[in-house]
Design a protein around this motif. Structure first.
Motif, PDB file in Angstrom:
ATOM      1  N   ASP A 123      52.276   5.406  -2.599  1.00 32.19           N
ATOM      2  CA  ASP A 123      53.066   5.207  -1.382  1.00 32.19           C
ATOM      3  C   ASP A 123      54.494   4.784  -1.707  1.00 32.19           C
ATOM      4  N   ALA A 124      54.660   4.022  -2.785  1.00 36.33           N
ATOM      5  CA  ALA A 124      56.014   3.656  -3.212  1.00 36.33           C
ATOM      6  C   ALA A 124      56.812   4.910  -3.548  1.00 36.33           C
ATOM      7  N   GLY A 125      56.166   5.857  -4.220  1.00 39.76           N
ATOM      8  CA  GLY A 125      56.829   7.111  -4.539  1.00 39.76           C
ATOM      9  C   GLY A 125      57.236   7.882  -3.306  1.00 39.76           C
ATOM     10  N   ILE A 126      56.374   7.874  -2.304  1.00 40.04           N
ATOM     11  CA  ILE A 126      56.653   8.606  -1.067  1.00 40.04           C
ATOM     12  C   ILE A 126      57.873   8.041  -0.357  1.00 40.04           C
ATOM     13  N   ILE A 127      57.941   6.717  -0.229  1.00 42.92           N
ATOM     14  CA  ILE A 127      59.060   6.147   0.521  1.00 42.92           C
ATOM     15  C   ILE A 127      60.373   6.244  -0.267  1.00 42.92           C
ATOM     16  N   LEU A 128      60.291   6.180  -1.587  1.00 42.76           N
ATOM     17  CA  LEU A 128      61.516   6.325  -2.379  1.00 42.76           C
ATOM     18  C   LEU A 128      62.057   7.744  -2.312  1.00 42.76           C
ATOM     19  N   LEU A 129      61.166   8.711  -2.178  1.00 40.38           N
ATOM     20  CA  LEU A 129      61.595  10.106  -2.133  1.00 40.38           C
ATOM     21  C   LEU A 129      61.985  10.562  -0.732  1.00 40.38           C
ATOM     22  N   THR A 130      61.758   9.701   0.260  1.00 39.87           N
ATOM     23  CA  THR A 130      62.140  10.065   1.627  1.00 39.87           C
ATOM     24  C   THR A 130      63.652  10.265   1.733  1.00 39.87           C
ATOM     25  N   SER A 131      64.390   9.412   1.053  1.00 40.42           N
ATOM     26  CA  SER A 131      65.856   9.539   1.006  1.00 40.42           C
ATOM     27  C   SER A 131      66.316   9.063  -0.366  1.00 40.42           C
ATOM     28  N   PRO A 132      66.072   9.866  -1.400  1.00 40.34           N
ATOM     29  CA  PRO A 132      66.317   9.411  -2.767  1.00 40.34           C
ATOM     30  C   PRO A 132      67.797   9.362  -3.118  1.00 40.34           C
ATOM     31  N   GLU A 133      68.119   8.506  -4.040  1.00 44.82           N
ATOM     32  CA  GLU A 133      69.461   8.460  -4.615  1.00 44.82           C
ATOM     33  C   GLU A 133      69.323   7.976  -6.049  1.00 44.82           C
TER      34      GLU A 133
ATOM     35  N   LYS B 254      61.884  12.880  -9.098  1.00 37.90           N
ATOM     36  CA  LYS B 254      60.558  12.273  -9.176  1.00 37.90           C
ATOM     37  C   LYS B 254      60.679  10.763  -9.198  1.00 37.90           C
ATOM     38  N   VAL B 255      59.531  10.098  -9.061  1.00 35.06           N
ATOM     39  CA  VAL B 255      59.475   8.646  -9.155  1.00 35.06           C
ATOM     40  C   VAL B 255      58.580   8.270 -10.315  1.00 35.06           C
ATOM     41  N   LYS B 256      59.058   7.363 -11.147  1.00 32.79           N
ATOM     42  CA  LYS B 256      58.287   6.875 -12.277  1.00 32.79           C
ATOM     43  C   LYS B 256      58.097   5.361 -12.163  1.00 32.79           C
ATOM     44  N   ALA B 257      56.980   4.890 -12.712  1.00 34.50           N
ATOM     45  CA  ALA B 257      56.703   3.452 -12.737  1.00 34.50           C
ATOM     46  C   ALA B 257      56.776   2.951 -14.168  1.00 34.50           C
ATOM     47  N   LEU B 258      57.501   1.871 -14.371  1.00 32.88           N
ATOM     48  CA  LEU B 258      57.607   1.287 -15.703  1.00 32.88           C
ATOM     49  C   LEU B 258      56.427   0.355 -15.962  1.00 32.88           C
TER      50      LEU B 258
ATOM     51  N   GLU C  96      69.058  -6.935 -15.322  1.00 33.83           N
ATOM     52  CA  GLU C  96      70.416  -6.735 -15.817  1.00 33.83           C
ATOM     53  C   GLU C  96      70.439  -5.824 -17.036  1.00 33.83           C
ATOM     54  N   THR C  97      69.381  -5.851 -17.840  1.00 31.05           N
ATOM     55  CA  THR C  97      69.343  -5.008 -19.036  1.00 31.05           C
ATOM     56  C   THR C  97      69.031  -3.553 -18.710  1.00 31.05           C
ATOM     57  N   LEU C  98      68.583  -3.286 -17.496  1.00 36.05           N
ATOM     58  CA  LEU C  98      68.177  -1.932 -17.109  1.00 36.05           C
ATOM     59  C   LEU C  98      69.314  -1.279 -16.327  1.00 36.05           C
ATOM     60  N   ASP C  99      70.223  -0.689 -17.059  1.00 34.77           N
ATOM     61  CA  ASP C  99      71.476  -0.211 -16.483  1.00 34.77           C
ATOM     62  C   ASP C  99      71.287   0.851 -15.406  1.00 34.77           C
ATOM     63  N   ARG C 100      70.246   1.639 -15.510  1.00 35.28           N
ATOM     64  CA  ARG C 100      70.088   2.748 -14.570  1.00 35.28           C
ATOM     65  C   ARG C 100      69.484   2.321 -13.238  1.00 35.28           C
ATOM     66  N   LEU C 101      69.053   1.080 -13.148  1.00 37.95           N
ATOM     67  CA  LEU C 101      68.612   0.555 -11.862  1.00 37.95           C
ATOM     68  C   LEU C 101      69.841   0.052 -11.120  1.00 37.95           C
ATOM     69  N   GLN C 102      70.172   0.681 -10.014  1.00 38.94           N
ATOM     70  CA  GLN C 102      71.415   0.358  -9.320  1.00 38.94           C
ATOM     71  C   GLN C 102      71.222  -0.145  -7.899  1.00 38.94           C
ATOM     72  N   THR C 103      70.286   0.450  -7.158  1.00 39.95           N
ATOM     73  CA  THR C 103      70.138   0.131  -5.737  1.00 39.95           C
ATOM     74  C   THR C 103      68.703  -0.271  -5.432  1.00 39.95           C
ATOM     75  N   LEU C 104      68.531  -1.463  -4.864  1.00 40.29           N
ATOM     76  CA  LEU C 104      67.206  -1.986  -4.553  1.00 40.29           C
ATOM     77  C   LEU C 104      66.766  -1.529  -3.168  1.00 40.29           C
ATOM     78  N   TYR C 105      65.576  -0.927  -3.109  1.00 36.95           N
ATOM     79  CA  TYR C 105      64.987  -0.521  -1.825  1.00 36.95           C
ATOM     80  C   TYR C 105      64.311  -1.731  -1.202  1.00 36.95           C
ATOM     81  N   ILE C 106      64.713  -2.080   0.024  1.00 38.49           N
ATOM     82  CA  ILE C 106      64.106  -3.205   0.733  1.00 38.49           C
ATOM     83  C   ILE C 106      63.238  -2.715   1.883  1.00 38.49           C
ATOM     84  N   SER C 107      63.766  -1.789   2.668  1.00 44.03           N
ATOM     85  CA  SER C 107      63.010  -1.203   3.774  1.00 44.03           C
ATOM     86  C   SER C 107      63.623   0.149   4.103  1.00 44.03           C
ATOM     87  N   ALA C 108      63.017   0.831   5.078  1.00 47.13           N
ATOM     88  CA  ALA C 108      63.524   2.147   5.466  1.00 47.13           C
ATOM     89  C   ALA C 108      64.954   2.061   5.985  1.00 47.13           C
ATOM     90  N   HIS C 109      65.362   0.865   6.424  1.00 51.23           N
ATOM     91  CA  HIS C 109      66.697   0.712   7.020  1.00 51.23           C
ATOM     92  C   HIS C 109      67.609  -0.182   6.190  1.00 51.23           C
TER      93      HIS C 109
END
Length: 249
Positions: free
Chosen positions: A127-137, A168-172, A190-203
């Motif tokens: 389900d995490a993959g589904i919501i992240l792919l709803t409007s991916p960036e 796609k969505v991957k889990a570490l 902070e060490t994970l440079d490619r993580l830029q935007t935190l998903y909190i909710s659909a809005h």
């Protein structure tokens, strides 16, 4: 062997949550409703001054107690055996083992971030993959509690495998209490440079720096953190492929 302390906590939780105030000794119900269980689990979170578990997440939690396809309602019965005797389907641990380990992780290391809603929390990897792919960036990620191991915080991240290929969505690999004893969540992120935007909710989304920047102290080196598998994928700038070993968390 199951931890005796964890089992004792399960017995105390069940007794305090579901026994009648005036009762005979050892008069403890063996069955409770889903509605009663949901209220009790929320009280457990409230006991550490944690924000309540949202209704949709509570449904996911309760759903874990039942085989797929079972219709649930507020009065569906949960037995003690389902709660802390029988293992969850396909897992080597009980429902209580799983929930209690998350509760301990939040209490010891993640309470502030849970209360600020930076941790999405109770949601399946699928389900995490589904919501992240709803409007991916690019760089969008979500923090959730692992459903394949106990006491793990997993990072799900939007990944574009190659230019022009499907997103796609991957889990570490999940992070555990042992990791947070070495470095805080903001330090690790902070060490994970490619993580830029935190998903909190659909809005609501927020930049990683805005969410965790003020909590970050001096970041320790990669070697001292002991997180090479994570940094291997992000810090080094390597591309993920389907053959990369990723966690089930």
């Amino acid at each position: 062997e199951k931890d005796q302390f964890v089992d004792a906590c399960a017995t105390i939780f069940w007794d305090r949550s579901f026994s009648k105030l005036h009762r005979r000794s050892f008069d403890v119900p063996q069955n409770v409703t889903c509605n009663d269980m949901a209220r009790a689990l929320n009280r457990k979170f409230n006991s550490i001054n944690a924000n309540p578990i949202r209704q949709d997440q509570m449904f996911y939690i309760i759903r874990r107690l039942f085989p797929a396809g079972v219709d649930l309602n507020a009065q569906t019965i949960i037995t003690w055996e389902m709660f802390n005797i029988d293992n969850l389907s396909g897992k080597p641990f009980t429902f209580w083992n799983w929930f209690f380990a998350i509760w301990c992780l939040v209490k010891k290391h993640l309470l502030q971030f849970w209360n600020e809603k930076f941790i999405y929390g109770f949601i399946s990897k699928e389900d995490a993959g589904i919501i992240l792919l709803t409007s991916p960036e690019e760089g969008l990620f979500l923090l959730r509690f692992s459903d394949s191991v106990t006491g793990g915080l997993s990072i799900s991240r939007v990944v574009e495998m190659d230019e022009g290929s499907d997103v796609k969505v991957k889990a570490l690999d999940p992070l555990f209490s042992s990791n947070f004893k070495k470095s805080s969540l903001p330090q690790i992120l902070e060490t994970l440079d490619r993580l830029q935007t935190l998903y909190i909710s659909a809005h609501e989304r927020i930049s990683k720096c805005s969410a965790f920047g003020e909590h970050r102290t001096a970041v320790t080196t990669r070697a001292s953190l002991g997180y090479y598998p994570l940094v291997h994928y992000f810090k080094e700038g390597l591309n993920l492929t389907d053959n990369d070993k990723m966690s089930e968390g």
